[in-house]
Write a protein that holds these residues in place. Sequence first.
Motif, short mmCIF file in Angstrom:
data_model
loop_
_atom_site.label_atom_id
_atom_site.label_comp_id
_atom_site.label_asym_id
_atom_site.label_seq_id
_atom_site.Cartn_x
_atom_site.Cartn_y
_atom_site.Cartn_z
N TYR A 1 18.28 11.33 -7.29
CA TYR A 1 17.52 10.94 -8.49
C TYR A 1 16.39 10.02 -8.07
N VAL A 2 15.17 10.42 -8.34
CA VAL A 2 14.00 9.72 -7.80
C VAL A 2 13.95 8.25 -8.18
N PRO A 3 14.19 7.85 -9.44
CA PRO A 3 14.17 6.40 -9.74
C PRO A 3 15.17 5.61 -8.90
N ASP A 4 16.38 6.16 -8.69
CA ASP A 4 17.35 5.47 -7.84
C ASP A 4 16.84 5.36 -6.41
N LEU A 5 16.30 6.45 -5.90
CA LEU A 5 15.77 6.46 -4.54
C LEU A 5 14.70 5.40 -4.35
N VAL A 6 13.75 5.32 -5.26
CA VAL A 6 12.64 4.38 -5.12
C VAL A 6 13.14 2.94 -5.25
N ASN A 7 14.00 2.68 -6.21
CA ASN A 7 14.50 1.31 -6.38
C ASN A 7 15.26 0.83 -5.15
N VAL A 8 16.15 1.65 -4.63
CA VAL A 8 16.94 1.24 -3.47
C VAL A 8 16.05 1.15 -2.23
N ALA A 9 15.11 2.08 -2.09
CA ALA A 9 14.19 2.02 -0.94
C ALA A 9 13.38 0.72 -0.96
N LEU B 1 0.86 -1.18 0.00
CA LEU B 1 0.00 0.00 0.00
C LEU B 1 0.89 1.23 0.00
N ILE B 2 0.60 2.17 -0.90
CA ILE B 2 1.40 3.38 -1.02
C ILE B 2 0.49 4.58 -0.87
N SER B 3 0.76 5.38 0.14
CA SER B 3 -0.01 6.61 0.33
C SER B 3 0.64 7.73 -0.47
N GLY B 4 -0.16 8.74 -0.81
CA GLY B 4 0.37 9.88 -1.55
C GLY B 4 0.38 9.66 -3.04
N GLY B 5 -0.69 9.12 -3.58
CA GLY B 5 -0.74 8.75 -4.98
C GLY B 5 -0.62 9.91 -5.94
N VAL C 1 3.96 1.93 2.41
CA VAL C 1 4.95 2.96 2.14
C VAL C 1 4.25 4.31 2.20
N ASN C 2 4.71 5.17 3.08
CA ASN C 2 4.15 6.52 3.18
C ASN C 2 4.95 7.44 2.28
N ALA C 3 4.43 7.68 1.08
CA ALA C 3 5.13 8.52 0.10
C ALA C 3 4.48 9.89 -0.04
N GLY C 4 3.54 10.20 0.83
CA GLY C 4 2.86 11.49 0.76
C GLY C 4 3.26 12.40 1.91
N GLY C 5 2.46 13.40 2.13
CA GLY C 5 2.72 14.33 3.21
C GLY C 5 2.68 15.77 2.75
N LEU D 1 6.63 11.41 -5.37
CA LEU D 1 7.17 10.16 -4.85
C LEU D 1 6.18 9.01 -5.00
N GLY D 2 4.91 9.28 -4.68
CA GLY D 2 3.90 8.23 -4.80
C GLY D 2 3.75 7.74 -6.23
N SER D 3 3.72 8.66 -7.19
CA SER D 3 3.59 8.24 -8.59
C SER D 3 4.82 7.50 -9.06
N ALA D 4 6.00 7.88 -8.55
CA ALA D 4 7.22 7.15 -8.90
C ALA D 4 7.18 5.73 -8.35
N PHE D 5 6.69 5.57 -7.12
CA PHE D 5 6.56 4.22 -6.56
C PHE D 5 5.61 3.38 -7.40
N LYS D 6 4.50 3.96 -7.82
CA LYS D 6 3.55 3.22 -8.64
C LYS D 6 4.21 2.75 -9.94
N ARG D 7 4.90 3.65 -10.60
CA ARG D 7 5.54 3.33 -11.87
C ARG D 7 6.59 2.23 -11.70
#
Length: 786
Positions: free
Chosen positions: A674-682, A492-496, A544-548, A500-506
Amino acid sequence: MNIHTASQSASTPDLALWGGLECTVNRVRDNYFSQMERNGHAGRLQDIERFASLGISAIRYPVLWERTAPDGIDKADWSWADERLPALRQLGVKPIVGLVHHGSGPRHTSLVDPAFPALLAEYAGAVAVRYPWVEHYTPVNEICTTARFSGLAGVWYPHGGDEATFVRALLIQCRATVLAMRAIRAVNPDAKLVQTDDLSKTYGTPEMEEIAGFFNERRWLAWDLLCGMIDEHHKLWRYLLDAGAGEDELRWFRDNPCPPDVVGVNYYITSERWLDHRPERYPETHRHVFRGVPHADLEAPRALATPTPGIAPLLIETWERYGLPIAITEAHIDANREDQLRWLLEIWNAAHKARQQGAEAHIDANREDQLRWLLEIWNAAHKARQQGADVRAVTVWALLGSFDWNCLVTECRGYYEPGPFDVRASSPRPTALATLMRELASKRPLSNPVLQGEGWWRRPGRFWCKPVATRLAVADIAVRSQFKSSRVQPILISGGSGTLGSAFKRICEQRNLACHVLTRQEMDIGDPASVEAAIVRFKPWAIVNAGGYVRVDEAEADIERCMRENTLGPTVLALACMRHALRFMTFSTDLVFDGAKAQPYVESDSTNPLGVYGRSKLEAERRVLDADPQALVIRTSAFFGPWDLHNFVTQALNTLDAGLPFQAARDAIVSPTYVPDLVNVALDLLIDRERGIWHLTNGEALSWLELARRACAAAGVPADRLQEVAIEECGFVARRPGYSAMGSERGLLLPSLDDALRRYVEAVQERANGIGLGHDLAGEAAHYAS
């Protein structure tokens, strides 16, 4: 979730789990590249206990000629092996001792030196005298593969580029193996040979049948020679003679057979190849000419609409050919295969070399695909056992990861791929692979929910071309069904609606990680009842709390809302995850620091936020980790990425490219991310079940002004209208630290900033050009597969 396949019978020994240490010492011209110097094992004895903790019964372990006796046996330094081999023995881990691993020996010899066999035999005998209790040896790793790389592709020393050099390197390594085992058995008659090589398989269009058939015969050559199977009736007898082999030296192997006690097969996603006589259908990097025939050559999963059955039938093929015990001696998936192929092609074109088929062991993979690959091979080994093959073990390769295989270890580029342990910290950190190994070894139920998904090699978006329909057998349903369940647990990802939320979805969709990205209307993180309802409805394994609240300046006058979204919300989520035994990850900021430190902040440094936004994030860190000590808190900063128009890098480039001025602060030092790197490593850390505070950035401290300049250089955009200003001139309401760059004491996991900027520019250009090959072909793949 228990996905184990039953063993052959109650009386058959269980399939063993082995480990392997990436220990290559290869030579490129006059430079040596040592994996153990880079992964730290050369100076870290305590790794032995880490390896034993995985539940392995044996380990492929180096006592390498180049490292131990580079100047001759009389000057050998045995101290390193003297410490480590007995330590393995004491902990019940059997060493399978390797003497040459993708190397060519000390400087005074090489793979085409006639003296190489006798010199290696001398060293092998000395090793046996020193350690008479060692039973298993691999004198030369991957004989045929090393001969291709060194004698045909010209990548490694002695940099040959023709069939004659390939065959000479092949024969010399095989003769060295025979003589080395003879010397070892003179000391220990019970010593056993574990001979490894790539278990490759080539498929192709009917027009490529002759070349594919040749490659499928060539892959057996080292094992065939050692087994004494090559004579005038062998399919490649004439080829060997034409390439310079003498009849007498070929018959020497028939008269002096040294069959492996265990045939060690190495299997990677690149081991199965597809050849197509229509090269124009494929990317430029995969077009080749062999024996005057233009064609395309690429990994079978990237081309075939229906996946191949995998390793199980190849194990049966090996068993039927030799009738000898088999072990999978490298099971590994990782690295950036696309860069590897491009690099090899550069070498090829520059030197006008002949084509080398089937490069080593690696392809781009995330943590979940590493897990899925290992499990698929483990279950395929069980299946082959059930069909009568004597398969003894599966070896998890690169226990400490490996370096720079994306350029075939021809340069030190800094590319690292973790394995069961990640060495990018003060001490190796166990990953989810380590947990899976322990579960397999102890026959515990497999616990990681990401095993429910299919690996990229079986997903529709894997293609680099129009998918090819073939008559190959459909991938084994028993192997594939292990990844399916009536309900795959999502994240579950908050902050759609946010960046950050859209990057997690992708990225979750790209990685085949089931997820639901929820807006505030679907789950209000500040409302316990709303959070509870979402958990009950979706039954996730992680949140994952990707909002705020992200408006730093407005927060100064909007304190209540900022605290609700940034502090109360994450606390409510953490408490709910604690109750439901879910993993939880949330994000914090560099603005928890006051800038008083003049060097990058690490996780344990004191915090002192200067504004409301920073205080809301710091209070969230404290409350989340108090509520759920298993939670993962990621501090990061200065986002930029290819998928939104509002980040600093994108705004700077768009403004300057339009010929307009753009202002950037010269005295505010940050660490861009870089957001893609951040999301992948996270996501990797979440799958690894990491916890506590982690700093994730692209690892460089620089001003906003310098970031803009670097972005302009990467994108080829003129920077003449870039205007430098002081941070006080930027009109910010909230105070910001003058220095908020972040380092890490837990591990620098993201690639370099220059590498990130390069990939950012490529991604933006691809979006502008409408390039999205994998997704565009997904529907067509489904059509062809059906």
